[in-house]
Design a protein around this motif. Structure first.
Motif, PDB file in Angstrom:
ATOM      1  N   MET A 156       0.828  -1.206   0.000  1.00  0.00           N
ATOM      2  CA  MET A 156       0.000   0.000   0.000  1.00  0.00           C
ATOM      3  C   MET A 156       0.868   1.264   0.000  1.00  0.00           C
ATOM      4  O   MET A 156       0.581   2.231  -0.714  1.00  0.00           O
ATOM      5  N   LEU A 157       1.942   1.231   0.784  1.00  0.00           N
ATOM      6  CA  LEU A 157       2.855   2.375   0.824  1.00  0.00           C
ATOM      7  C   LEU A 157       3.569   2.547  -0.512  1.00  0.00           C
ATOM      8  O   LEU A 157       3.736   3.677  -0.994  1.00  0.00           O
ATOM      9  N   LEU A 158       3.967   1.433  -1.098  1.00  0.00           N
ATOM     10  CA  LEU A 158       4.636   1.486  -2.399  1.00  0.00           C
ATOM     11  C   LEU A 158       3.689   2.010  -3.475  1.00  0.00           C
ATOM     12  O   LEU A 158       4.088   2.828  -4.326  1.00  0.00           O
ATOM     13  N   ALA A 159       2.451   1.562  -3.438  1.00  0.00           N
ATOM     14  CA  ALA A 159       1.466   2.032  -4.417  1.00  0.00           C
ATOM     15  C   ALA A 159       1.234   3.526  -4.271  1.00  0.00           C
ATOM     16  O   ALA A 159       1.065   4.241  -5.269  1.00  0.00           O
ATOM     17  N   LYS A 160       1.240   3.996  -3.032  1.00  0.00           N
ATOM     18  CA  LYS A 160       1.054   5.433  -2.803  1.00  0.00           C
ATOM     19  C   LYS A 160       2.200   6.223  -3.403  1.00  0.00           C
ATOM     20  O   LYS A 160       1.993   7.299  -4.005  1.00  0.00           O
ATOM     21  N   LYS A 161       3.434   5.697  -3.270  1.00  0.00           N
ATOM     22  CA  LYS A 161       4.591   6.362  -3.871  1.00  0.00           C
ATOM     23  C   LYS A 161       4.502   6.378  -5.396  1.00  0.00           C
ATOM     24  O   LYS A 161       5.003   7.292  -6.049  1.00  0.00           O
ATOM     25  N   SER A 162       3.876   5.341  -5.954  1.00  0.00           N
ATOM     26  CA  SER A 162       3.787   5.214  -7.402  1.00  0.00           C
ATOM     27  C   SER A 162       2.810   6.215  -8.017  1.00  0.00           C
ATOM     28  O   SER A 162       2.811   6.419  -9.229  1.00  0.00           O
ATOM     29  N   GLY A 163       1.970   6.815  -7.190  1.00  0.00           N
ATOM     30  CA  GLY A 163       1.034   7.806  -7.698  1.00  0.00           C
ATOM     31  C   GLY A 163      -0.279   7.196  -8.152  1.00  0.00           C
ATOM     32  O   GLY A 163      -0.581   6.031  -7.893  1.00  0.00           O
ATOM     33  N   SER A 164      -1.038   7.993  -8.873  1.00  0.00           N
ATOM     34  CA  SER A 164      -2.395   7.598  -9.258  1.00  0.00           C
ATOM     35  C   SER A 164      -2.426   6.379 -10.161  1.00  0.00           C
ATOM     36  O   SER A 164      -3.405   5.632 -10.181  1.00  0.00           O
ATOM     37  N   ALA A 221      -0.949   3.630  -9.851  1.00  0.00           N
ATOM     38  CA  ALA A 221      -0.960   2.390  -9.061  1.00  0.00           C
ATOM     39  C   ALA A 221      -2.077   2.401  -8.017  1.00  0.00           C
ATOM     40  O   ALA A 221      -2.053   1.604  -7.083  1.00  0.00           O
ATOM     41  N   ALA A 222      -3.044   3.289  -8.217  1.00  0.00           N
ATOM     42  CA  ALA A 222      -4.135   3.374  -7.237  1.00  0.00           C
ATOM     43  C   ALA A 222      -4.881   2.043  -7.133  1.00  0.00           C
ATOM     44  O   ALA A 222      -5.257   1.610  -6.046  1.00  0.00           O
ATOM     45  N   GLY A 223      -5.099   1.397  -8.291  1.00  0.00           N
ATOM     46  CA  GLY A 223      -5.794   0.106  -8.287  1.00  0.00           C
ATOM     47  C   GLY A 223      -5.028  -0.942  -7.506  1.00  0.00           C
ATOM     48  O   GLY A 223      -5.628  -1.742  -6.768  1.00  0.00           O
ATOM     49  N   PHE A 224      -3.694  -0.927  -7.638  1.00  0.00           N
ATOM     50  CA  PHE A 224      -2.870  -1.876  -6.897  1.00  0.00           C
ATOM     51  C   PHE A 224      -3.006  -1.613  -5.391  1.00  0.00           C
ATOM     52  O   PHE A 224      -3.076  -2.546  -4.592  1.00  0.00           O
ATOM     53  N   ARG A 280      -7.767 -14.910  -5.873  1.00  0.00           N
ATOM     54  CA  ARG A 280      -8.336 -14.009  -6.887  1.00  0.00           C
ATOM     55  C   ARG A 280      -7.784 -12.590  -6.717  1.00  0.00           C
ATOM     56  O   ARG A 280      -7.522 -11.884  -7.700  1.00  0.00           O
ATOM     57  N   LEU A 281      -7.599 -12.178  -5.474  1.00  0.00           N
ATOM     58  CA  LEU A 281      -7.012 -10.862  -5.228  1.00  0.00           C
ATOM     59  C   LEU A 281      -5.586 -10.786  -5.756  1.00  0.00           C
ATOM     60  O   LEU A 281      -5.165  -9.749  -6.286  1.00  0.00           O
ATOM     61  N   VAL A 282      -4.844 -11.862  -5.613  1.00  0.00           N
ATOM     62  CA  VAL A 282      -3.475 -11.895  -6.135  1.00  0.00           C
ATOM     63  C   VAL A 282      -3.478 -11.728  -7.654  1.00  0.00           C
ATOM     64  O   VAL A 282      -2.643 -11.011  -8.226  1.00  0.00           O
ATOM     65  N   THR A 283      -4.415 -12.391  -8.321  1.00  0.00           N
ATOM     66  CA  THR A 283      -4.535 -12.241  -9.772  1.00  0.00           C
ATOM     67  C   THR A 283      -4.783 -10.784 -10.140  1.00  0.00           C
ATOM     68  O   THR A 283      -4.178 -10.253 -11.083  1.00  0.00           O
ATOM     69  N   LEU A 284      -5.648 -10.116  -9.391  1.00  0.00           N
ATOM     70  CA  LEU A 284      -5.912  -8.691  -9.635  1.00  0.00           C
ATOM     71  C   LEU A 284      -4.660  -7.857  -9.377  1.00  0.00           C
ATOM     72  O   LEU A 284      -4.372  -6.900 -10.119  1.00  0.00           O
ATOM     73  N   ALA A 285      -3.913  -8.216  -8.324  1.00  0.00           N
ATOM     74  CA  ALA A 285      -2.690  -7.477  -8.006  1.00  0.00           C
ATOM     75  C   ALA A 285      -1.688  -7.582  -9.159  1.00  0.00           C
ATOM     76  O   ALA A 285      -1.021  -6.595  -9.513  1.00  0.00           O
ATOM     77  N   LYS A 286      -1.590  -8.762  -9.748  1.00  0.00           N
ATOM     78  CA  LYS A 286      -0.662  -8.957 -10.875  1.00  0.00           C
ATOM     79  C   LYS A 286      -1.078  -8.104 -12.069  1.00  0.00           C
ATOM     80  O   LYS A 286      -0.238  -7.537 -12.766  1.00  0.00           O
ATOM     81  N   VAL A 287      -2.392  -8.013 -12.287  1.00  0.00           N
ATOM     82  CA  VAL A 287      -2.885  -7.178 -13.387  1.00  0.00           C
ATOM     83  C   VAL A 287      -2.596  -5.704 -13.109  1.00  0.00           C
ATOM     84  O   VAL A 287      -2.082  -4.974 -13.972  1.00  0.00           O
ATOM     85  N   GLU A 288      -2.911  -5.251 -11.902  1.00  0.00           N
ATOM     86  CA  GLU A 288      -2.743  -3.847 -11.546  1.00  0.00           C
ATOM     87  C   GLU A 288      -1.283  -3.425 -11.495  1.00  0.00           C
ATOM     88  O   GLU A 288      -0.960  -2.248 -11.692  1.00  0.00           O
ATOM     89  N   SER A 289      -0.384  -4.372 -11.224  1.00  0.00           N
ATOM     90  CA  SER A 289       1.041  -4.023 -11.139  1.00  0.00           C
ATOM     91  C   SER A 289       1.571  -3.491 -12.462  1.00  0.00           C
ATOM     92  O   SER A 289       2.532  -2.713 -12.492  1.00  0.00           O
ATOM     93  N   ALA A 290       0.934  -3.859 -13.562  1.00  0.00           N
ATOM     94  CA  ALA A 290       1.387  -3.413 -14.886  1.00  0.00           C
ATOM     95  C   ALA A 290       1.218  -1.909 -15.071  1.00  0.00           C
ATOM     96  O   ALA A 290       1.859  -1.310 -15.939  1.00  0.00           O
TER      97      ALA A 290
END
Length: 213
Positions: free
Chosen positions: A51-59, A61-64, A165-175
C-alpha cells in the motif's frame, strides 16, 4: 456374550484401530494452523508495504493500492478463521481425551465382570450399561467436534480462494505502476507464493481427519 462382543468392538474401534495415532494427528493439525497464522501475518505485513509502495507510485498504481488493502483485510480474516480452527481442534482434543478415559474405564469394568462370580457380574451389569451409554455419548461428541472443525476448515479454504483471486488482480494492476511496475510485480509474486503455501497447509489438514470421525 453379545454385550461382551459389542463392548470389545467399541474398545478396539477406539483404542486398537487408530486411537494411538489420532492424538498426534490432532497435534500436527494445530501446528499447521499456527503456520497458517504466520503466513497470514506475512501477507498482512507485505500488504501494508505494498500500500505504501502504491502510494509512492502515484495515481497509476491506485488500483494496486486498493487490491493491497483488500489483501490486508483478507489476511486479518484468515487469521481470525485460524483462531476459530485452533479453538475447535483443542475442543476435539478434549473430547478425544474424554473418549479414551471412558474407553479404559469401560474395558476395566468389563474385565472385572468377566472375572467375577455370577452374583458380582450381575451387579456390574448396570454399571456396564451406563458405561456403554457414556462411551456412546463421548464418541458422538467427538464426531460432532470434528464436523464443526471440518466446516470451519472449508470456510477457510474458500476464503483462500478469494485471496488467490485478489493476487490475480494485483498482478494485473502491477502493470500500471509505471517506474514501480517491476517492484509491484515482485510484490504480487510474493503474495502469490505466500497464499500458495497457506493453501498447501490447509489442504494437508483434511487428510489428517480421515478415519477420525
Amino acid at each position: 456374550m453379545a454385550h461382551d462382543r459389542e463392548e470389545t468392538a467399541v474398545v478396539m474401534d477406539e483404542q486398537g484401530t487408530g486411537a494411538q495415532g489420532m492424538l498426534p494427528r490432532f497435534v500436527a493439525i494445530n501446528e499447521e494452523i499456527k503456520r497458517v497464522v504466520q503466513g497470514a501475518r506475512q501477507v498482512n505485513h507485505a500488504a501494508l508495504n505494498a500500500m505504501l509502495l502504491a502510494k509512492k507510485s502515484g495515481s497509476r498504481a491506485a488500483g494496486f493500492g486498493v487490491v493491497a488493502a483488500e489483501l490486508r483485510r483478507f489476511s486479518t480474516m484468515l487469521e481470525s478463521h485460524m483462531q476459530v480452527l485452533s479453538s475447535r481442534i483443542f475442543g476435539v482434543i478434549e473430547r478425544f481425551a474424554v473418549l479414551q478415559k471412558r474407553s479404559r474405564l469401560h474395558a476395566l469394568l468389563r474385565r472385572a465382570g468377566e472375572s467375577s462370580a455370577e452374583a458380582g457380574a450381575r451387579a456390574l451389569d448396570a454399571r456396564l450399561a451406563c458405561g456403554r451409554a457414556a462411551l456412546a455419548r463421548a464418541r458422538t461428541e467427538l464426531r460432532q467436534g470434528l464436523v464443526r472443525f471440518g466446516r470451519e476448515l472449508d470456510r477457510s479454504r474458500v476464503l483462500c480462494e478469494h485471496g488467490a483471486r485478489l493476487v490475480t488482480l494485483a498482478k494485473v494492476e502491477s502493470a500500471y505502476g509505471g517506474d514501480f511496475a517491476a517492484r509491484l510485480r515482485q510484490v504480487s509474486r510474493h503474495f502469490e507464493a505466500a497464499i500458495e503455501r497457506i493453501v498447501a497447509l490447509l489442504d494437508a489438514v483434511r487428510p489428517r481427519l480421515a478415519g477420525c470421525a
